[in-house]
Design a protein around this motif. Structure first.
Motif, PDB file in Angstrom:
ATOM      1  N   ARG A 241    -130.105 -33.202   0.806  1.00 14.73           N
ATOM      2  CA  ARG A 241    -131.330 -33.633   0.113  1.00 14.73           C
ATOM      3  C   ARG A 241    -131.803 -32.562  -0.881  1.00 14.73           C
ATOM      4  NH1 ARG A 241    -132.738 -38.234   2.123  1.00 14.73           N
ATOM      5  NH2 ARG A 241    -132.444 -38.731   4.313  1.00 14.73           N
ATOM      6  N   ASP A 242    -131.804 -31.307  -0.443  1.00 15.25           N
ATOM      7  CA  ASP A 242    -132.233 -30.214  -1.316  1.00 15.25           C
ATOM      8  C   ASP A 242    -131.317 -30.065  -2.530  1.00 15.25           C
ATOM      9  OD1 ASP A 242    -134.279 -29.765   0.455  1.00 15.25           O
ATOM     10  OD2 ASP A 242    -133.406 -27.940   1.325  1.00 15.25           O
ATOM     11  N   ALA A 243    -130.057 -30.483  -2.387  1.00 14.36           N
ATOM     12  CA  ALA A 243    -129.107 -30.397  -3.502  1.00 14.36           C
ATOM     13  C   ALA A 243    -129.282 -31.554  -4.482  1.00 14.36           C
ATOM     14  CB  ALA A 243    -127.679 -30.375  -2.975  1.00 14.36           C
ATOM     15  N   GLY A 244    -130.174 -32.513  -4.166  1.00 16.04           N
ATOM     16  CA  GLY A 244    -130.473 -33.593  -5.096  1.00 16.04           C
ATOM     17  C   GLY A 244    -129.581 -34.821  -4.973  1.00 16.04           C
ATOM     18  N   LEU A 245    -128.878 -34.965  -3.864  1.00 15.13           N
ATOM     19  CA  LEU A 245    -128.038 -36.151  -3.680  1.00 15.13           C
ATOM     20  C   LEU A 245    -128.914 -37.350  -3.334  1.00 15.13           C
ATOM     21  CD1 LEU A 245    -125.061 -34.638  -1.661  1.00 15.13           C
ATOM     22  CD2 LEU A 245    -125.144 -35.162  -4.086  1.00 15.13           C
ATOM     23  N   ASP A 246    -128.504 -38.558  -3.772  1.00 12.89           N
ATOM     24  CA  ASP A 246    -129.286 -39.753  -3.464  1.00 12.89           C
ATOM     25  C   ASP A 246    -128.960 -40.261  -2.056  1.00 12.89           C
ATOM     26  OD1 ASP A 246    -127.014 -41.527  -3.518  1.00 12.89           O
ATOM     27  OD2 ASP A 246    -127.151 -41.618  -5.697  1.00 12.89           O
ATOM     28  N   GLU A 247    -129.745 -41.222  -1.588  1.00 11.56           N
ATOM     29  CA  GLU A 247    -129.617 -41.730  -0.215  1.00 11.56           C
ATOM     30  C   GLU A 247    -128.223 -42.285   0.069  1.00 11.56           C
ATOM     31  OE1 GLU A 247    -131.712 -41.510   2.373  1.00 11.56           O
ATOM     32  OE2 GLU A 247    -132.983 -40.318   1.072  1.00 11.56           O
ATOM     33  N   HIS A 248    -127.637 -42.984  -0.885  1.00 13.17           N
ATOM     34  CA  HIS A 248    -126.311 -43.583  -0.686  1.00 13.17           C
ATOM     35  C   HIS A 248    -125.256 -42.480  -0.489  1.00 13.17           C
ATOM     36  CE1 HIS A 248    -122.709 -45.770  -0.899  1.00 13.17           C
ATOM     37  NE2 HIS A 248    -122.860 -46.454  -1.995  1.00 13.17           N
ATOM     38  N   GLN A 249    -125.294 -41.472  -1.329  1.00 14.01           N
ATOM     39  CA  GLN A 249    -124.343 -40.353  -1.202  1.00 14.01           C
ATOM     40  C   GLN A 249    -124.534 -39.635   0.137  1.00 14.01           C
ATOM     41  OE1 GLN A 249    -125.657 -38.443  -4.868  1.00 14.01           O
ATOM     42  NE2 GLN A 249    -123.565 -38.601  -5.679  1.00 14.01           N
ATOM     43  N   ILE A 250    -125.769 -39.426   0.516  1.00 16.43           N
ATOM     44  CA  ILE A 250    -126.058 -38.739   1.778  1.00 16.43           C
ATOM     45  C   ILE A 250    -125.535 -39.549   2.958  1.00 16.43           C
ATOM     46  CG2 ILE A 250    -127.922 -37.988   3.338  1.00 16.43           C
ATOM     47  CD1 ILE A 250    -129.503 -37.193   0.800  1.00 16.43           C
ATOM     48  N   SER A 251    -125.792 -40.847   2.958  1.00 12.37           N
ATOM     49  CA  SER A 251    -125.324 -41.667   4.081  1.00 12.37           C
ATOM     50  C   SER A 251    -123.800 -41.692   4.140  1.00 12.37           C
ATOM     51  CB  SER A 251    -125.894 -43.084   4.006  1.00 12.37           C
ATOM     52  OG  SER A 251    -125.392 -43.780   2.879  1.00 12.37           O
ATOM     53  N   ASN A 252    -123.129 -41.686   2.987  1.00 13.65           N
ATOM     54  CA  ASN A 252    -121.656 -41.632   2.978  1.00 13.65           C
ATOM     55  C   ASN A 252    -121.141 -40.320   3.563  1.00 13.65           C
ATOM     56  OD1 ASN A 252    -121.255 -44.167   1.907  1.00 13.65           O
ATOM     57  ND2 ASN A 252    -121.077 -43.454  -0.196  1.00 13.65           N
ATOM     58  N   LEU A 253    -121.797 -39.214   3.233  1.00 10.07           N
ATOM     59  CA  LEU A 253    -121.362 -37.911   3.721  1.00 10.07           C
ATOM     60  C   LEU A 253    -121.687 -37.706   5.204  1.00 10.07           C
ATOM     61  CD1 LEU A 253    -122.346 -35.757   0.639  1.00 10.07           C
ATOM     62  CD2 LEU A 253    -120.033 -36.317   1.400  1.00 10.07           C
ATOM     63  N   LEU A 254    -122.691 -38.391   5.714  1.00 12.49           N
ATOM     64  CA  LEU A 254    -123.081 -38.237   7.112  1.00 12.49           C
ATOM     65  C   LEU A 254    -122.347 -39.201   8.040  1.00 12.49           C
ATOM     66  CD1 LEU A 254    -126.941 -37.745   6.786  1.00 12.49           C
ATOM     67  CD2 LEU A 254    -125.200 -36.013   7.254  1.00 12.49           C
ATOM     68  N   ARG A 255    -121.574 -40.114   7.469  1.00  9.83           N
ATOM     69  CA  ARG A 255    -120.808 -41.062   8.292  1.00  9.83           C
ATOM     70  C   ARG A 255    -119.814 -40.331   9.174  1.00  9.83           C
ATOM     71  NH1 ARG A 255    -119.005 -44.379   3.879  1.00  9.83           N
ATOM     72  NH2 ARG A 255    -117.045 -43.379   4.331  1.00  9.83           N
ATOM     73  N   GLU A 256    -119.608 -40.833  10.372  1.00 10.95           N
ATOM     74  CA  GLU A 256    -118.688 -40.217  11.326  1.00 10.95           C
ATOM     75  C   GLU A 256    -117.297 -40.838  11.305  1.00 10.95           C
ATOM     76  OE1 GLU A 256    -118.419 -37.681  13.203  1.00 10.95           O
ATOM     77  OE2 GLU A 256    -120.445 -36.912  13.289  1.00 10.95           O
TER      78      GLU A 256
END
Length: 188
Positions: A172-187
């Motif tokens: 979030r602090d790096a400025g990524l949007d919600e979609h990118q964050i959810s993709n990166l947090l997927r297991e």
């Protein structure tokens, strides 16, 4: 039954290969001492006992297999100590290749990410980009966080002690949007 979890399987197998003599009881001794590695020890024993005709040159498939394994060994030889001493450029290049912001790479380099919040899939991807094992990367991240001496020196305010933060917070602090964050947090 003795369990030696402190000794990694690779070390046990390496020692076994050095001690191995067919019919000398070495296998039984190692099986008694390291029952958790029984399957790997038996497989290695079979491989070491296999008769090889030294007069026949290795096949093209055997040469290719050995070459690919040696290349993989050379590429993924970054240890914990090497990762600690790695220059910032190592991390920035790895995160450029992953198409992630510089801030994320710096958070990894400075060990500011709480390892419990890092998805295993992402840890594996980052480890591969850094040419190390996932276990080495996770060990690196469990070390205390650090502040870059260069950044602290250039600062106009007194630097504070760094703290571990969640991987999601770093994204979030790096400025990524919600979609990118959810993709990166997927297991997955």
């Amino acid at each position: 039954m003795t369990r030696n979890h402190a000794i990694p399987a690779e070390d046990v197998l390496r020692a076994f290969a050095m001690d191995f003599e067919p019919g000398a009881g070495v296998l039984q001794r190692y099986l008694a001492k390291y029952p958790e590695y029984a399957i790997a020890l038996v497989d290695l024993s079979r491989e070491l006992s296999r008769e090889i005709d030294d007069d026949d040159p290795p096949s093209a498939a055997e040469v290719a297999l050995v070459s690919s394994r040696m290349e993989r060994l050379r590429e993924s030889s970054v240890s914990l100590e090497a990762l600690q001493a790695a220059p910032a450029k190592t991390f920035t290049q790895a995160f450029d290749a992953l198409a992630l912001p510089l801030q994320v790479g710096l958070a990894f380099r400075e060990r500011r990410i709480d390892v419990t919040t890092l998805p295993r899939r992402m840890a594996s991807t980052v480890a591969e980009a850094l040419k190390t094992s996932t276990e080495t990367l996770l060990s690196y991240l469990t070390l205390p966080p650090m502040v870059s001496a260069v950044r602290a020196k250039k600062s106009t305010v007194k630097p504070t002690a760094p703290e571990k933060v969640s991987f999601e917070t770093v994204l979030r602090d790096a400025g990524l949007d919600e979609h990118q964050i959810s993709n990166l947090l997927r297991e997955e």
